[in-house]
Scaffold this active site. Structure first.
Site, PDB file in Angstrom:
ATOM      1  N   VAL A 562      69.168   0.629 -17.071  1.00 60.74           N
ATOM      2  CA  VAL A 562      70.105  -0.044 -17.979  1.00 60.74           C
ATOM      3  C   VAL A 562      70.161  -1.542 -17.740  1.00 60.74           C
ATOM      4  CG1 VAL A 562      71.529   2.004 -18.277  1.00 60.74           C
ATOM      5  CG2 VAL A 562      72.034   0.432 -16.407  1.00 60.74           C
ATOM      6  N   ARG A 564      68.126  -5.075 -15.320  1.00 60.93           N
ATOM      7  CA  ARG A 564      67.323  -5.608 -14.220  1.00 60.93           C
ATOM      8  C   ARG A 564      67.876  -6.972 -13.845  1.00 60.93           C
ATOM      9  NH1 ARG A 564      62.349  -2.932 -13.637  1.00 60.93           N
ATOM     10  NH2 ARG A 564      61.895  -1.467 -15.339  1.00 60.93           N
ATOM     11  N   GLY A 565      67.806  -7.306 -12.566  1.00 57.99           N
ATOM     12  CA  GLY A 565      68.296  -8.596 -12.107  1.00 57.99           C
ATOM     13  C   GLY A 565      67.520  -9.084 -10.914  1.00 57.99           C
ATOM     14  N   GLY A 566      67.962 -10.224 -10.380  1.00 54.68           N
ATOM     15  CA  GLY A 566      67.273 -10.813  -9.250  1.00 54.68           C
ATOM     16  C   GLY A 566      67.415 -10.017  -7.977  1.00 54.68           C
ATOM     17  N   PHE A 567      68.370  -9.063  -7.937  1.00 55.00           N
ATOM     18  CA  PHE A 567      68.624  -8.331  -6.704  1.00 55.00           C
ATOM     19  C   PHE A 567      68.131  -6.895  -6.743  1.00 55.00           C
ATOM     20  CE2 PHE A 567      72.244 -11.234  -7.458  1.00 55.00           C
ATOM     21  CZ  PHE A 567      71.848 -12.209  -6.568  1.00 55.00           C
ATOM     22  N   ILE A 569      67.354  -3.198  -9.554  1.00 54.72           N
ATOM     23  CA  ILE A 569      67.366  -2.535 -10.855  1.00 54.72           C
ATOM     24  C   ILE A 569      68.623  -1.686 -10.961  1.00 54.72           C
ATOM     25  CG2 ILE A 569      66.115  -0.949 -12.375  1.00 54.72           C
ATOM     26  CD1 ILE A 569      63.562  -1.705 -10.905  1.00 54.72           C
ATOM     27  N   VAL A 570      69.228  -1.677 -12.157  1.00 54.88           N
ATOM     28  CA  VAL A 570      70.436  -0.901 -12.407  1.00 54.88           C
ATOM     29  C   VAL A 570      70.065   0.335 -13.218  1.00 54.88           C
ATOM     30  CG1 VAL A 570      72.760  -0.908 -13.360  1.00 54.88           C
ATOM     31  CG2 VAL A 570      71.799  -3.009 -12.407  1.00 54.88           C
ATOM     32  N   ASP A 680      76.860 -17.478 -10.101  1.00 56.81           N
ATOM     33  CA  ASP A 680      75.942 -17.060 -11.166  1.00 56.81           C
ATOM     34  C   ASP A 680      76.720 -16.477 -12.342  1.00 56.81           C
ATOM     35  OD1 ASP A 680      73.517 -16.792 -12.399  1.00 56.81           O
ATOM     36  OD2 ASP A 680      72.961 -14.938 -11.387  1.00 56.81           O
TER      37      ASP A 680
END
EC number: 2.7.11.1
Length: 892
Positions: A562, A564-567, A569-570, A680
């Site tokens: 659902v 994606r980010g710098g840290f 995956i969701v 952020d």
């Protein structure tokens, strides 16, 4: 005065010694600087005070006295002026009165809480601190209340039923005989008590100055360390030497127990001023008020009893009061380790306040009960929230976490909580809190005492110290035995060496064979020890602990992504009770410290706000890390305000979202025990629930991820292009601080009302890829458009006319607030609590901000300038979570 007769060389030399605070040589006449008294009106003072004719080294740095034109003596504490009513140097006490509260209480120009520095001041037992709650809801009825034009409705009751309905508070010190519990507050009595002031005792060790005076020396201070200055020669040489306790003095002092308040026979790790070497730094006692208390993370714990290796404590604010004003959860366990640890019988009692539902909405549960505050809308849970016993109550716990304004975790005795479960009533709940909890001393203190030593703290090694009489501990050996049996011992030693020589070869072979096994065993023991420590830390976090297998199961083997980010995956997930959750699986964490992860999750778990995403659980299994938090079906704000969005939100809805985000950031900056800076803020990190209530997400995750490089490049800088504050790029704009979040919030608001245009940003980016432009073109667009006629069109632009007056006011307010927030200098931006006030207040109170002076910054210099700005920032009161955010190219 003395200095008129000094030579130029002597004057310069003495001044040098004053400013450098080193063991020095100066003129003997220079001692006159500290022999003179401070005099102002009826106040006369010498050591440890300074001011006037007494220069700074003549007294403690915090005890500078001032004399105004009216011959009134004053003292500043935390930038707050106090008038000095009286100084009694025999008893080492002062009577102080706040200068801003001497007149009419309602006409005071500032209402601030000033904390007395415990290292120098101690409130006298005949005085107490009262909390004044103001800006309260005028529709409610309060005990001991009054109404002022500036304060609105305020209350001084110390058992307030509606504490969360008041917006602000501050404390005042009054005599213990002052009781403001009547229906309506007698303001005349309060003003009289404040004018008379309150008494404090100076917490300064008197022994060094007494010993110095006995040698005809002059007492002085080298910073906060007491020194003694003595003449060394008839020609005028002076030597100033810092005071140090002798080894025998430390042993004598630490081998004796001490008293504090009502407690007797106290020892290590507890200490009070004058016994610094005898206790751990985290366990300094405050003995005012007749009690022995320690302060951990702004929360006071009272010592109930102490016997050798056991200490029993209780939360001071909960003794006799189930509804204290503004209670906090103290992360005291980290402070206590490794000196103390909880005994096995201790449980965490969690209290929920300001809940938005009635007790009738909670199904019968032996672990959940009604607290009795806030008109019955407060509750308690008698088990650690991570306990398997609560698995069947997760639905109730989720409601409590989401629909209550505040939750507080308080350690309590397990047997007392069991009694509360079997007989739930207010008396048993008070008894459980009053009885407190026990902790066990885990240091080597018992062994030290057994060998004849005294327990203490070694300032040099920053660890436990065992002080011994004459430098020796343990049993004395009888040398006569060795003299009488010298021949036998020599023969025994000779044959022993022969036997050892014969066995050397065999031993070496066995060692070679066994070394790998030993290494494996040592590694296993160390690993087991680390795992046990991690398990103890995990048990203190009020969140569900999930195994990696459980995480994999709830996400159906990580099938539905659902986000994606710098840290990481969701993924979407489903719990056993069929409730939806979001699962963020962090990037590979090999080589990172699991304890750091646990501590950070503990900090994040203690946030509780309607506009902050709620954490539900976590996974820490080897190098695998995951965060489980509430699932918000509407996703991020980005999909509602982007050009590709098929849904247009009206200005009222956008205003509500912007206000909610502001309140969430205000909570992170001011509502937590340690300030949290997000770094952020962007539409992708603002999630919306089914009612379009905004929740700030992704705070605190950056510190949980491995830092790949020692120096951050441009793409590793915190934040996202278009939202990142100028000072994050160049120190030319100021220091990095919580004001960086304010800038990002302003850019978010401007984008929400359509004041930012994606195509304009894209044009700037394409025109010069080697430079970063801050959006000064916003002002050009606003100059072309009439601010009072702003309307959000389908493509997010600005047009004129054709909107209702209410929408016009909303658009103008959001525009002005956004422009104030994006001022290029951090000092020109309002803090988030002021931003909330501006958003909630009248449009007429807002002025058009000045146009910032913005400069073009070369991208090649970003890395160096970023680090310079960070190093200069004031980070002492900031918990910087986002240490490794990716600088992403956002679709604006």
């Amino acid at each position: 005065m003395y200095y008129h007769s000094l030579s130029s060389y002597s004057i310069l030399f003495f001044l040098f010694s004053l400013f450098h605070h080193l063991p020095c040589a100066s003129s003997n006449q220079g001692l006159g600087w500290c022999e003179s008294l401070f005099q102002c009106g009826n106040i006369t003072a010498d050591f440890p005070f300074w001011g006037g004719n007494r220069h700074k080294p003549c007294g403690h740095p915090l005890l500078e006295l001032h004399c105004n034109n009216n011959n009134i003596t004053s003292l500043y504490i935390s930038n707050q002026e106090f008038y000095v009513r009286q100084i009694n140097q025999t008893s080492n006490t002062l009577t102080l009165a706040r200068s801003d509260l001497l007149g009419s209480f309602c006409s005071s120009y500032a209402y601030n809480t000033t904390t007395l520095p415990p290292e120098i001041f101690e409130l006298s037992p005949t005085y107490k601190s009262l909390t004044v709650l103001y800006h309260c809801d005028p529709k409610l009825s309060y005990r001991s209340s009054y109404t002022c034009p500036a304060l609105g409705t305020f209350s001084m009751s110390q058992s307030v039923d509606y504490q969360y309905s008041c917006q602000n508070s501050f404390t005042v010190n009054v005599p213990t005989s002052f009781h403001p519990e009547e229906r309506g507050l007698n303001l005349t009595n309060l003003e009289s008590a404040l004018r008379k002031g309150f008494e404090v005792k100076l917490v300064i060790d008197e022994i060094p100055c007494q010993q110095c005076s006995s040698t005809r020396g002059i007492c002085s201070f080298n910073g906060t360390t007491q020194s003694c200055c003595n003449a060394t020669s008839p020609s005028g040489g002076v030597s100033c030497v810092p005071y140090q306790h002798s080894a025998d003095e430390v042993y004598r002092r630490c081998s004796e127990s001490f008293s504090c308040g009502s407690q007797r026979d106290l020892n290590y790790p507890l200490w009070k001023p004058g016994r610094e070497e005898c206790g751990h730094p985290n366990f300094k006692l405050n003995c005012s008020g007749g009690f022995a208390e320690i302060n951990i993370a702004s929360v006071k714990f009272r010592i109930l009893d102490s016997y050798r290796s056991l200490i029993r404590l209780a939360r001071s604010d909960y003794i006799g009061d189930l509804c204290p004003a503004n209670p906090l959860t103290a992360p005291f366990i980290e402070k206590f380790l490794p000196v103390l640890e909880l005994t096995g019988e201790t449980e965490l009692l969690t209290l929920y306040y300001g809940c938005r539902f009635n007790s009738s909405d909670i199904p019968a549960n032996i672990y959940v009960g009604e607290l009795g505050c806030d008109e019955g809308r407060s509750y308690y849970v008698t088990r650690n929230l991570s306990s398997p016993l609560l698995d069947s109550s997760r639905g109730v716990l989720n409601n409590l976490r989401e629909m209550c304004k505040r939750n507080v975790s308080v350690p309590a005795s397990g047997p007392a909580l069991f009694d509360l479960q079997t007989r739930p009533n207010q008396d048993n709940l008070k008894m459980a809190l009053d009885q407190g909890f026990r902790m066990l001393i885990t240091s080597d203190c018992e062994r030290c005492r057994g060998s004849g030593g005294a327990c203490g703290y070694n300032q040099t090694s920053s660890g436990f110290g065992c002080y011994c009489k004459d430098g020796k501990c343990g049993y004395e050996y009888d040398d006569g035995f060795f003299r009488r049996h010298r021949r036998f011992i020599a023969t025994l030693v000779r044959y022993t060496f022969i036997a050892l020589g014969a066995l050397t070869g065999v031993v070496i072979v066995f060692l070679v064979l066994l070394c790998p096994c030993f290494r494996v065993q040592i590694f296993r023991k160390r690993k087991t020890s680390d795992e046990v420590r991690l398990q103890k830390l995990k048990a203190l976090i009020p969140l569900k602990h999930y195994t990696y297998a459980e995480v994999k199961k709830m996400t159906k083997s990580f099938t539905e992504v659902v986000g994606r980010g710098g840290f990481g995956i969701v993924y979407s997930g489903t719990l056993s009770d069929s409730s939806m959750v979001a699962v963020k699986v962090l990037k590979d964490s090999k080589g990172t410290d699991g304890e750091d992860f646990i501590n950070e999750v503990a900090s994040m778990s203690q946030t509780s706000h309607v506009n902050i995403v709620s954490l539900l659980g976590f996974c820490c299994e080897g190098s695998r890390r995951a965060i489980i938090y509430e699932f918000l079906g509407n996703g991020s704000l980005d999909k509602f305000i982007s050009d590709k969005s098929s849904v247009n939100l009206d200005l009222k809805t956008l205003y509500g979202i912007a206000l909610g985000v502001a309140r969430g950031l205000e909570y992170l900056h001011y509502g937590c025990k340690t300030r949290i800076v997000h770094f952020d803020i962007k539409p992708q990190n603002v999630l919306l629930d089914d009612n379009l209530c905004p929740k700030v997400s992704d705070f605190g995750l950056a510190k949980l991820c491995e830092k790949k490089e020692s120096i951050l490049s441009l793409l590793d800088t915190r934040g996202t292009i278009g939202y990142i504050a100028p000072e994050m790029i160049s120190r030319l704009y100021g220091s990095v601080s919580h004001k960086s979040d304010v800038y990002s919030y302003g850019m978010l608001v401007l984008e929400m009302i359509g004041a930012r245009k994606k195509e304009r940003f894209d044009q700037n980016s394409r025109s010069d890829g080697s430079s970063i432009y801050f959006p000064e073109w916003i002002y050009k667009d606003l100059e072309k458009a009439n601010i009072k006629d702003i309307e959000k069109t389908e493509n997010g632009g600005l047009i004129e006319n054709g909107i209702s007056s209410e929408e016009e006011e909303i658009a103008r307010k959001m525009t002005l607030v956004g422009l104030w927030c994006i001022q290029s200098s951090p000092s020109d931006r309002p803090p988030m609590n002021k931003v909330v006030e501006m958003m909630e207040g009248s449009l007429d109170a807002l002025e058009v901000p000045p146009r910032p002076v913005l400069q073009q910054i070369s991208a090649s210099s970003v890395s160096d300038s970023f680090w310079n700005s960070e190093e200069s920032s004031s980070a002492s009161d900031i918990l910087v979570f986002s240490t490794n955010s990716k600088l992403e190219s956002s679709s604006l």
